[in-house]
Design an enzyme around this catalytic site. Structure first.
Site, PDB file in Angstrom:
ATOM      1  N   ASP A  33       6.681  12.377  38.521  1.00  0.00           N
ATOM      2  CA  ASP A  33       5.599  13.342  38.407  1.00  0.00           C
ATOM      3  C   ASP A  33       5.791  14.191  37.153  1.00  0.00           C
ATOM      4  OD1 ASP A  33       7.738  14.892  39.073  1.00  0.00           O
ATOM      5  OD2 ASP A  33       6.833  15.823  40.823  1.00  0.00           O
TER       6      ASP A  33
ATOM      7  N   ASP B 124       5.638  18.108  35.936  1.00  0.00           N
ATOM      8  CA  ASP B 124       5.538  19.527  36.277  1.00  0.00           C
ATOM      9  C   ASP B 124       4.822  20.241  35.137  1.00  0.00           C
ATOM     10  OD1 ASP B 124       7.079  19.449  38.736  1.00  0.00           O
ATOM     11  OD2 ASP B 124       8.804  19.040  37.455  1.00  0.00           O
TER      12      ASP B 124
ATOM     13  N   TYR C 141      20.325  14.245  46.146  1.00  0.00           N
ATOM     14  CA  TYR C 141      19.296  14.750  45.233  1.00  0.00           C
ATOM     15  C   TYR C 141      18.109  15.216  46.060  1.00  0.00           C
ATOM     16  CZ  TYR C 141      16.260  15.038  41.118  1.00  0.00           C
ATOM     17  OH  TYR C 141      15.429  15.487  40.117  1.00  0.00           O
TER      18      TYR C 141
END
Length: 687
Positions: free
Chosen positions: A113, A115, A238
């Site tokens: 993605d 940000d 993570y």
């Protein structure tokens, strides 16, 4: 302008690099020929692992960012005109789009993605203009899918996909009437006269830019970070939301190692990373520079002044004002897992340096379902994929609280390892997924006959989940307990799971050894009988005996509770091939041991209570073995599903459906949950 979509990368390439840190480097040594060879092998491995995107996808990302940038500019101009401002201000009206996160750092991979942060003028607000007007504009565009506003998040965000690329869009309204096209977000004045939500939104970009300024070699930093992020995902550590480390945490840790070894190449930095952080004395903080303080009045991380900061277990401090702990989500349970994995990485890197292993060994996936014998399963269903995305996001953001509550209510002796992966059964068509948590006893705390009743803990967690204001019919939740052999095969990597022989119930009771009673799947869906043995040969009062419906306990073989939970929640009905349908009586769901309020639950219900024997896995997360010592810690789990209805801003718990196995028609009477609402540790009651 640092960080904007247009020319942020070029500005960073042109900026000079110099060492900066809180302490001098540990070593100024450069690479040997062997280090250079290992670096070449590492970079080849990362390419073959598919961690780099192609030129076509990179170009698509730039086009998408350009389109979104144009959309927000037009949005601000329309609002300026609609709000009645002068024509000259309408012409000057502007918004600037910045990137941050992995894309801004230059370590994103395919399908990652982006940000993004939209910076707008003072008269364009977040609540109405961003989450209502801009949301409406995006909803009408064909390119936009999976649009999801999250206004109540710690950092308010609009999530969506634009031409298939995932976007997280934040908004910051600054105390300026006009945002210049070359606006510099790194200057301290941007924080004047803004609220804390805006500060958090701005700091994503400001922190990333500071990191890139403070590392001595950006390219070596990027390769090392790309490697460590991939390693963390393979080893299951993570996930900031689950209580592990997220992208900014890993970036800060890698940046600190780059400062300590400014002339090292990536293979050296990876090895030094594990060497440094296996020896790090937490909670000593990791900092890239001295903590800055000024007269703007925002709170900074300071355990000397802020009592809350003293409880942080693994502080990793952001370098931009106001400096904050980016890893406040880490708990004692997740810190234990992280340190176990650091030790694993350090061991493998030592072998690589001695030519006893290659890079493949470092990235061997962590076999979570082999590391534990007992699990809590959080099973989630919804009416469709859109509802599931919303419902799952709400629940996932609170799984960390369940871990903390278990730690609190068992005084840290029962350890819970939340695994940051979701699973779904491909044979079930409805929208659903499941999260798993491994259970183990704290090392060195062995005590025979010790029991934990976490029904109140799970109840408290369910109450908090029930506060979801956007609940819709079809959204449901179940928390269940399973043994390793009951875990469904679809959660395992293909070809990995070893077939387990089917056990007769009484055979399974004998298989765990040392005289401790280990209950079969059927027994675990029933309450403990009156006068059951406690596993040490002593007779112990139970909590009641449910009505018997004709099947011998020793002859019952049940399907996996997890798979059945999904099928029950998806179908909304009980199915039993060998028994007639059973109507369930009303039940009272008790609250946490820390509260006294009861919640009435109408509809179907089934509470399952049983003794569970935990395995001693405390020191075996990095070095797994198949034969685990059996411990005598027991847990009294709760099997429930949630059905809540929002009415006038309030949320009610309306029904608790039965999760009994499809071959088991015995159900628990309503008094079961009310009879044991205390925590029992070695005979001591905590009310």
């Amino acid at each position: 302008m640092a960080g904007s979509v247009g020319n942020g990368r070029a500005a960073l390439r042109a900026s000079p690099k110099r060492y900066s840190g809180t302490d001098p480097p540990l070593s100024l040594a450069g690479p040997t020929l062997a280090d250079l060879q290992r670096t070449a092998e590492l970079e080849k491995f990362l390419v073959e692992a598919g961690l780099y995107e192609g030129k076509e996808e990179s170009a698509k990302r730039e086009d998408v960012l350009s389109e979104i940038g144009q959309i927000v500019k037009e949005w601000v101009k329309q609002l300026t005109s609609k709000k009645g401002y002068a024509e000259q201000l309408v012409e000057q009206a502007n918004a600037v789009l910045f990137t941050f996160g992995s894309y801004r750092l230059g370590v994103h991979g395919p399908e990652a993605d982006i940000d993004t942060l939209c910076v707008g003028p003072s008269y364009v607000n977040r609540e109405g203009d961003f989450f209502v007007t801009l949301h409406g504009i995006l909803a009408e565009k064909e390119e936009v899918t999976e649009l999801q506003p999250v206004p109540d998040a710690h950092v308010p965000v609009l999530k969506f996909k634009f031409r298939g690329i995932s976007i997280d869009l934040l908004y910051a309204s600054l105390s300026l009437s006009v945002i210049p096209a070359d606006f510099d977000i790194s200057q301290g004045s941007v924080l004047c006269d803004v609220d804390e939500a805006t500060v958090r939104s701005l700091n994503g970009c400001r922190v990333v830019d500071q990191i890139l300024r403070l590392v001595p070699n950006v390219e070596n930093f990027r390769t090392t970070l790309r490697c460590l992020k991939y390693w963390a995902k393979r080893r299951g550590v993570y996930s900031n939301i689950t209580g592990f480390l997220g992208g900014v945490n890993w970036a800060l840790l890698v940046a600190r190692v780059c400062q300590l070894y400014p002339n090292a190449v990536p293979s050296m930095l990876v090895s030094r990373f594990f060497r440094v952080f296996t020896q790090w004395q937490w909670p000593n903080p990791v900092m890239l520079c001295a903590i800055e303080n000024n007269d703007l009045g925002f709170s900074i991380w300071d355990p000397r002044k802020n009592p809350r900061d003293r409880n942080h277990l693994m502080p990793i401090i952001t370098p931009a004002y106001p400096c904050m702990n980016s890893s406040y989500n880490v708990s004692s349970s997740t810190l234990r897992v992280i340190m176990e994995q650091f030790q694993f990485g350090n061991k493998i890197c030592q072998e690589i340096e001695l030519n006893k292993a290659n890079w493949n060994a470092l990235f061997e996936p962590f076999h979570f379902f082999e590391a534990y014998k007992k699990f809590l399963v959080v099973d989630i269903v919804a009416e469709d994929d859109d509802d599931l995305r919303l419902w799952k996001g709400w629940i996932e953001s609170r799984l960390r609280q369940l871990t903390l509550k278990i730690d609190r209510d068992t005084k840290g002796i029962l350890q819970c390892h939340p695994y940051p992966c979701e699973y779904s059964d491909p044979t079930i068509e409805c929208a659903h997924c499941a999260f798993y948590m491994g259970l183990s006893r704290k090392e060195g705390s062995k005590k025979r006959g010790q029991q934990f009743d976490i029904r109140g803990t799970v109840d408290e967690f369910m109450r908090e989940i029930g506060m979801y204001s956007l609940w819709k019919p079809g959204m449901d939740l179940a928390v269940t307990h399973v043994h390793r052999e009951q875990v469904p095969s679809y959660v395992f990597e293909q070809g990995y799971k070893k077939p387990c022989p089917t056990m007769h119930a009484n055979q399974q009771e004998q298989s765990d050894g040392d005289g401790t009673l280990s209950l079969s799947p059927y027994l675990e869906s029933q309450p403990k009988r009156k006068y059951d043995s406690d596993g040490d040969g002593h007779v112990e009062p139970g909590v009641g005996t449910p009505p018997h419906h004709g099947n011998s306990v020793s002859n019952v073989v049940c399907d996996s509770p997890v798979k059945f939970v999904s099928s029950v929640l998806c179908s909304g009905a009980q199915t039993s091939p060998s028994h007639d349908d059973t109507n369930l009586e009303q039940a009272q769901l008790t609250t946490s041991p820390y509260g006294s309020e009861d919640t009435s639950a109408s509809g179907t219900s089934c509470a399952a209570v049983g003794a569970v024997v935990l395995a001693d896995e405390s020191s075996k997360l990095g070095n797994l073995t198949s034969d685990l010592e059996v411990d005598t810690i027991q847990i009294m789990p709760l099997h429930i599903s949630l059905e809540c209805v929002a009415q006038k801003g309030e949320t009610k718990l309306e029904g608790i459906r039965s999760l009994a196995s499809r071959n088991c028609a015995e159900f628990v009477e309503s008094s079961v949950l009310a009879e044991k609402a205390h925590l029992d540790i070695g005979g001591d009651e905590v009310n």
